[in-house]
Motif scaffolding. Structure first.
Motif, PDB file in Angstrom:
ATOM      1  N   TYR A 134       0.834  -1.205   0.000  1.00 19.69           N
ATOM      2  CA  TYR A 134       0.000   0.000   0.000  1.00 19.69           C
ATOM      3  C   TYR A 134       0.868   1.255   0.000  1.00 19.69           C
ATOM      4  O   TYR A 134       0.653   2.188  -0.788  1.00 19.69           O
ATOM      5  CB  TYR A 134      -0.912  -0.007   1.232  1.00 19.69           C
ATOM      6  CG  TYR A 134      -2.108   0.907   1.121  1.00 19.69           C
ATOM      7  CD1 TYR A 134      -3.284   0.473   0.532  1.00 19.69           C
ATOM      8  CD2 TYR A 134      -2.067   2.208   1.616  1.00 19.69           C
ATOM      9  CE1 TYR A 134      -4.394   1.297   0.431  1.00 19.69           C
ATOM     10  CE2 TYR A 134      -3.167   3.047   1.521  1.00 19.69           C
ATOM     11  CZ  TYR A 134      -4.334   2.582   0.925  1.00 19.69           C
ATOM     12  OH  TYR A 134      -5.418   3.419   0.824  1.00 19.69           O
ATOM     13  N   ASN A 135       1.875   1.268   0.854  1.00 24.48           N
ATOM     14  CA  ASN A 135       2.785   2.410   0.913  1.00 24.48           C
ATOM     15  C   ASN A 135       3.544   2.574  -0.409  1.00 24.48           C
ATOM     16  O   ASN A 135       3.760   3.697  -0.886  1.00 24.48           O
ATOM     17  CB  ASN A 135       3.775   2.237   2.061  1.00 24.48           C
ATOM     18  CG  ASN A 135       4.620   3.473   2.279  1.00 24.48           C
ATOM     19  OD1 ASN A 135       4.228   4.420   2.949  1.00 24.48           O
ATOM     20  ND2 ASN A 135       5.824   3.473   1.702  1.00 24.48           N
TER      21      ASN A 135
ATOM     22  N   VAL B 151       1.190   4.208  -2.948  1.00 27.97           N
ATOM     23  CA  VAL B 151       0.922   5.616  -2.622  1.00 27.97           C
ATOM     24  C   VAL B 151       2.149   6.483  -2.845  1.00 27.97           C
ATOM     25  O   VAL B 151       2.070   7.569  -3.436  1.00 27.97           O
ATOM     26  CB  VAL B 151       0.431   5.738  -1.163  1.00 27.97           C
ATOM     27  CG1 VAL B 151       0.354   7.203  -0.737  1.00 27.97           C
ATOM     28  CG2 VAL B 151      -0.929   5.069  -0.992  1.00 27.97           C
TER      29      VAL B 151
ATOM     30  N   MET C 118      -1.384   5.628   6.684  1.00 26.31           N
ATOM     31  CA  MET C 118      -2.021   5.594   5.374  1.00 26.31           C
ATOM     32  C   MET C 118      -3.546   5.582   5.539  1.00 26.31           C
ATOM     33  O   MET C 118      -4.065   5.031   6.506  1.00 26.31           O
ATOM     34  CB  MET C 118      -1.600   4.338   4.610  1.00 26.31           C
ATOM     35  CG  MET C 118      -0.113   4.216   4.321  1.00 26.31           C
ATOM     36  SD  MET C 118       0.428   5.214   2.904  1.00 26.31           S
ATOM     37  CE  MET C 118       1.352   6.484   3.772  1.00 26.31           C
TER      38      MET C 118
ATOM     39  N   GLN D 234      -6.288   7.283  -0.266  1.00 27.73           N
ATOM     40  CA  GLN D 234      -5.035   7.446  -1.007  1.00 27.73           C
ATOM     41  C   GLN D 234      -4.929   6.506  -2.206  1.00 27.73           C
ATOM     42  O   GLN D 234      -3.935   6.537  -2.931  1.00 27.73           O
ATOM     43  CB  GLN D 234      -3.844   7.246  -0.064  1.00 27.73           C
ATOM     44  CG  GLN D 234      -3.709   8.379   0.948  1.00 27.73           C
ATOM     45  CD  GLN D 234      -2.571   8.155   1.917  1.00 27.73           C
ATOM     46  OE1 GLN D 234      -2.565   7.199   2.699  1.00 27.73           O
ATOM     47  NE2 GLN D 234      -1.580   9.014   1.855  1.00 27.73           N
TER      48      GLN D 234
END
Length: 322
Positions: free
Chosen positions: A73-74, A77, A106, A110
């Motif tokens: 996920y990071n 993003v 997070m 996003q």
């Protein structure tokens, strides 16, 4: 989780590709090692997209494990926010962890959630000799005496199994949810054992966990948490038809980077819908114990937004997060 630790996890993430050196117009990140739900989502959906002509080149699968999906996920993003050829496998665990701030700050806004096209339905189960004949019976018992009913589930306190009955109770106007007893055990089978043995009065889990116990007659499912009754289990009523507007399933789907165009979002939504409509996907669901659950495009984004907000509120109320 500190930023330094999170960056270390990203650096150490194990990455593998489905076909070494393959040139592909699209990539699907599975936020876990090979095997398991997210890897299945990428590989099956990607394969079927190519097989039915929704994409003109094979979809490359990249495994990026770590932090329960947080590393991937990071990465999306921070480094891939405008990549129009990127899709990422997601599930109910993704939204639960976002709602509980498990991804180091997070947030769900996003990325853009494209859709879900299959699910393991949530269920509420009692022992076969239980006095509770319906979901309404169970809810009324809790409202009358919260301490009289305990649930067992395969997730930890604050996990999705725990939250399912709390959502139902909130729909019933019950507000003192901290009084509801929940015992988290190691998987659905253990949760059913607790219930059959009389240590808890109900089990909260997923359909795939209870089929064998249903067939043996040890338990009764008093509600399935889907929009419609599940094919093959038509005798189990939904929570909705019993007056509790709750849909809680372990869905299988995709998200994409936030900063792509609406046209790209719509295009991926269409490709995912094509997979959902295909005979190949129906065969894959049947082979892997998934039930139909198709929600694609803006409707699914709205569903995710609502779900994240509700889980965040419930998690605060039971003390999982501040």
């Amino acid at each position: 989780m500190t930023s330094r630790l999170f960056l270390a996890l990203i650096t150490g993430a194990v990455i593998s590709t489905g076909a070494a050196g393959a040139v592909s117009a699209a990539e699907c990140i599975a936020p876990a090692n090979p095997g398991g739900g997210w890897d299945f989502t990428c590989r099956q959906i990607g394969k079927i997209m190519f097989d039915i002509g929704a994409v003109d080149q094979p979809v490359q699968v990249t495994n990026m494990a770590g932090a329960g999906g947080g590393v991937a996920y990071n990465h999306v993003v921070a480094e891939r926010s405008s990549d129009e050829d990127l899709i990422v496998a997601a599930s109910s665990a993704t939204t639960t962890r976002l709602a509980q701030n498990a991804y180091a700050g997070m947030t769900a806004d996003q990325v853009r959630f494209v859709g879900a096209i299959g699910a393991d339905p949530g269920v509420i189960v009692v022992a076969n000799d239980s006095p509770y004949q319906s979901l309404g019976d169970l809810v009324e018992a809790i409202k009358a005496d919260p301490g009289s009913v305990a649930f067992a589930g395969g997730s930890a306190v604050g996990g999705f199994d725990h939250l399912k009955p709390l959502m139902i109770l909130q729909r019933a106007g019950f507000t003192d949810i901290t009084e509801v007893k929940y015992i988290g055990v190691d998987g659905g089978a253990d949760a059913i054992t607790q219930t059959v043995g009389g240590f808890t009065q109900a089990m909260t889990g997923d359909m795939s966990e209870i089929v064998g116990f249903l067939n043996s007659g040890e338990v009764r499912a008093i509600a399935v948490l889907t929009e419609e009754r599940v094919p093959g289990f038509e005798d189990i009523p939904t929570a909705r038809e019993q007056g509790f507007d709750v849909v809680a399933v372990n869905w299988r789907g995709l998200y994409i980077p936030k900063d792509v165009s609406d046209e790209t979002f719509d295009a991926w939504s269409d490709k995912l819908q094509q997979v959902a409509d295909s005979e190949e996907w129906h065969e894959a669901m049947a082979a892997n114990g998934l039930a139909p659950f198709t929600m694609v495009g803006a409707d699914f984004q709205s569903y995710v937004d609502t779900l994240v907000g509700e889980i965040n509120t419930l998690s605060k109320e039971i003390g999982v997060i501040q």
